[in-house]
Design a protein around this motif. Structure first.
Motif, PDB file in Angstrom:
ATOM      1  N   MET A 205     -26.415 -16.015  43.344  1.00 14.63           N
ATOM      2  CA  MET A 205     -27.147 -16.749  44.380  1.00 14.63           C
ATOM      3  C   MET A 205     -28.421 -16.009  44.789  1.00 14.63           C
ATOM      4  N   ALA A 206     -28.365 -14.694  44.806  1.00 18.32           N
ATOM      5  CA  ALA A 206     -29.578 -13.924  45.129  1.00 18.32           C
ATOM      6  C   ALA A 206     -30.633 -14.129  44.048  1.00 18.32           C
ATOM      7  N   LYS A 208     -30.941 -16.813  42.160  1.00 17.40           N
ATOM      8  CA  LYS A 208     -31.451 -18.186  42.269  1.00 17.40           C
ATOM      9  C   LYS A 208     -32.429 -18.323  43.439  1.00 17.40           C
ATOM     10  N   ALA A 209     -32.159 -17.584  44.519  1.00 13.43           N
ATOM     11  CA  ALA A 209     -33.067 -17.633  45.663  1.00 13.43           C
ATOM     12  C   ALA A 209     -34.425 -17.022  45.308  1.00 13.43           C
ATOM     13  N   PRO A 212     -35.755 -19.557  41.469  1.00 18.10           N
ATOM     14  CA  PRO A 212     -35.036 -20.838  41.318  1.00 18.10           C
ATOM     15  C   PRO A 212     -35.365 -21.536  40.003  1.00 18.10           C
ATOM     16  N   SER A 218     -29.302 -23.413  42.028  1.00 16.63           N
ATOM     17  CA  SER A 218     -30.630 -23.263  42.635  1.00 16.63           C
ATOM     18  C   SER A 218     -30.870 -24.360  43.655  1.00 16.63           C
ATOM     19  N   VAL A 221     -28.787 -23.678  46.830  1.00 18.10           N
ATOM     20  CA  VAL A 221     -29.383 -22.591  47.608  1.00 18.10           C
ATOM     21  C   VAL A 221     -30.609 -23.097  48.357  1.00 18.10           C
ATOM     22  N   ALA A 222     -31.426 -23.915  47.689  1.00 12.62           N
ATOM     23  CA  ALA A 222     -32.636 -24.443  48.331  1.00 12.62           C
ATOM     24  C   ALA A 222     -32.285 -25.372  49.488  1.00 12.62           C
ATOM     25  N   ARG A 224     -29.543 -25.393  51.274  1.00 10.86           N
ATOM     26  CA  ARG A 224     -28.982 -24.607  52.376  1.00 10.86           C
ATOM     27  C   ARG A 224     -30.077 -23.885  53.151  1.00 10.86           C
ATOM     28  N   ASN A 225     -31.016 -23.302  52.421  1.00  2.66           N
ATOM     29  CA  ASN A 225     -32.080 -22.570  53.093  1.00  2.66           C
ATOM     30  C   ASN A 225     -32.978 -23.496  53.902  1.00  2.66           C
ATOM     31  N   THR A 226     -33.114 -24.750  53.437  1.00  2.00           N
ATOM     32  CA  THR A 226     -33.987 -25.702  54.137  1.00  2.00           C
ATOM     33  C   THR A 226     -33.313 -26.290  55.354  1.00  2.00           C
ATOM     34  N   PRO A 232     -24.094 -18.916  54.603  1.00  2.00           N
ATOM     35  CA  PRO A 232     -24.060 -18.272  53.279  1.00  2.00           C
ATOM     36  C   PRO A 232     -22.629 -18.101  52.759  1.00  2.00           C
TER      37      PRO A 232
END
Length: 405
Positions: A205-206, A208-209, A212, A218, A221-222, A224-226, A232
């Motif tokens: 995951m790190a 992919k962050a 991406p 990817s 992860v995107a 979730r971050n948005t 996490p």
């Protein structure tokens, strides 16, 4: 599709089945006898549902939940990495929490994403079948069943193929969580798998962050971050479950299919001559020998069903393989036959809001693999001894040495 079927009258004499006995198999005559006597059997794990009509209703009954803590406690686990992963897994969530986590997956894991995989799966299945045809006796797991899902994982999840030796054993052993009651070395193997996969997925995951790609991890992860609706830790739990589901259940279903065709060589020849039966053949192999005998439902309060009152805390274990051979739902279902359309749907993917998100992909992989193999190879024959995982849980042969006629 599920068919409405009537269940026959039952005896009030509820049978008992020793499902934690290593010799227990759903093919054993006592399972058929128990199914004739009653719609469920008492077991050390809970009520084992044996008939399709009742199972079909129970997996969709909103009064029942997924009591992950209760399942862990029944297996003597009240804390630790296995407890944390299993209790937090998407499959064990209900209500708004389940909808929140499932929404994240649905935003990234779209039908188009699945359909776009078909050319890659077809090319891979053809190439691997050609290699088997040239190789002679083989280890079906190593030479086909492991490698096809790996292709999908690489394309769909963005898991590098070079990493497979690192996590392959973990993604297989973690599925034994549903077989903890069998004891032996299983609890230790499951814990090692969870710990190993957590470390691997954290690194993935790190990556992919930071870099991406076009893959599902990817995308997750995107999202979730948005949106920030998922922690996490929750995302890590989701990805670990995806890695396990994309690998182990599919390779075991492929192996179960081949083990079945060993017993029914004429059906293999029919499939080779009639690839148009591929989709129907997939449903039949999943009906006959499912890789998942691990569908659970729990009553959090007193529960009325079929004229009987079950106390709070009752766990219903769907005996998937038994229900899918129930002659009340599948006339003539005591025989494996890919030429017969079945009206009742399979239950190994669950039902209702918890219907397995990966079911279309699993069906696609099998529908490409089986006709490719049958077109290029004669009927499979065993080339050595075969042992089996526990029947209750994610199940299939531990090894599958084959040669082809």
């Amino acid at each position: 599709m599920s068919a409405a079927v009537d269940s026959a009258p039952v005896s009030t004499d509820v049978p008992y089945l020793d499902v934690v006995d290593p010799a227990f198999r759903f093919e054993n005559p006592e399972v058929t006898e128990a199914q004739e006597r009653h719609w469920y059997a008492n077991t050390a794990l809970g009520q084992l549902v044996l008939r399709h009509a009742e199972a079909n209703d129970l997996v969709r009954d909103s009064r029942l939940t997924h009591d992950g803590p209760g399942f862990m406690k029944s297996n003597g686990i009240t804390e630790g990495p296995v407890y944390d992963w299993f209790v937090g897994a998407l499959v064990n969530q209900d209500g708004s929490h389940h909808r929140r986590l499932k929404s994240l997956v649905n935003k990234a894991f779209t039908p188009r994403m699945v359909n776009d995989l078909r050319p890659v799966i077809r090319e891979s299945a053809d190439r691997l079948a050609d290699e088997l045809a040239a190789a002679g006796p083989c280890d079906f797991y190593a030479d086909f069943a492991d490698r096809l899902p790996l292709t999908v994982m690489t394309e769909l999840l963005g898991v590098p193929a070079k990493d497979f030796p690192r996590f392959g054993t973990w993604s297989s052993d973690i599925g034994l969580v549903f077989s903890l009651a069998a004891g032996g070395d299983i609890p230790a193997r499951v814990e090692a798998a969870v710990t190993g996969l957590y470390g691997y997925v954290d690194e993935l995951m790190a990556q992919k962050a930071a870099h991406p790609g076009d893959d599902l991890i990817s995308a997750l992860v995107a999202v979730r971050n948005t949106e920030g609706d998922v922690t996490p830790e929750e995302l890590r739990n989701l990805v670990v479950t995806m890695v396990f589901a994309a690998h182990d259940t599919t390779r075991l279903q492929l192996a179960n299919a081949m083990a079945t065709f060993v017993e029914y060589p004429d059906q293999w020849r029919i499939l080779g001559e009639r690839p148009d039966l591929a989709v129907q053949a997939v449903e039949e192999v999943m009906r006959w020998r499912p890789s998942s005998n691990a569908v659970f439902r729990n009553a959090v309060e007193e529960f009325e069903f079929r004229g009987e009152t079950f106390p709070a805390g009752t766990m219903f274990l769907i005996g998937v393989q038994a229900t899918q051979r129930d002659p009340r739902a599948y006339p003539g279902g005591e025989t494996f036959d890919i030429t017969v359309p079945r009206q009742a749907g399979v239950l190994q993917f669950g039902g209702g809001p918890h219907y397995c998100l990966g079911a279309p992909l699993a069906r696609m992989e099998l529908a490409e693999a089986l006709p490719a193999l049958a077109a290029k190879l004669g009927p499979p024959l065993l080339a050595g001894e075969v042992s089996w995982r526990p029947a209750v849980g994610i199940t299939g042969p531990n090894e599958l040495p084959l040669r082809f006629g």
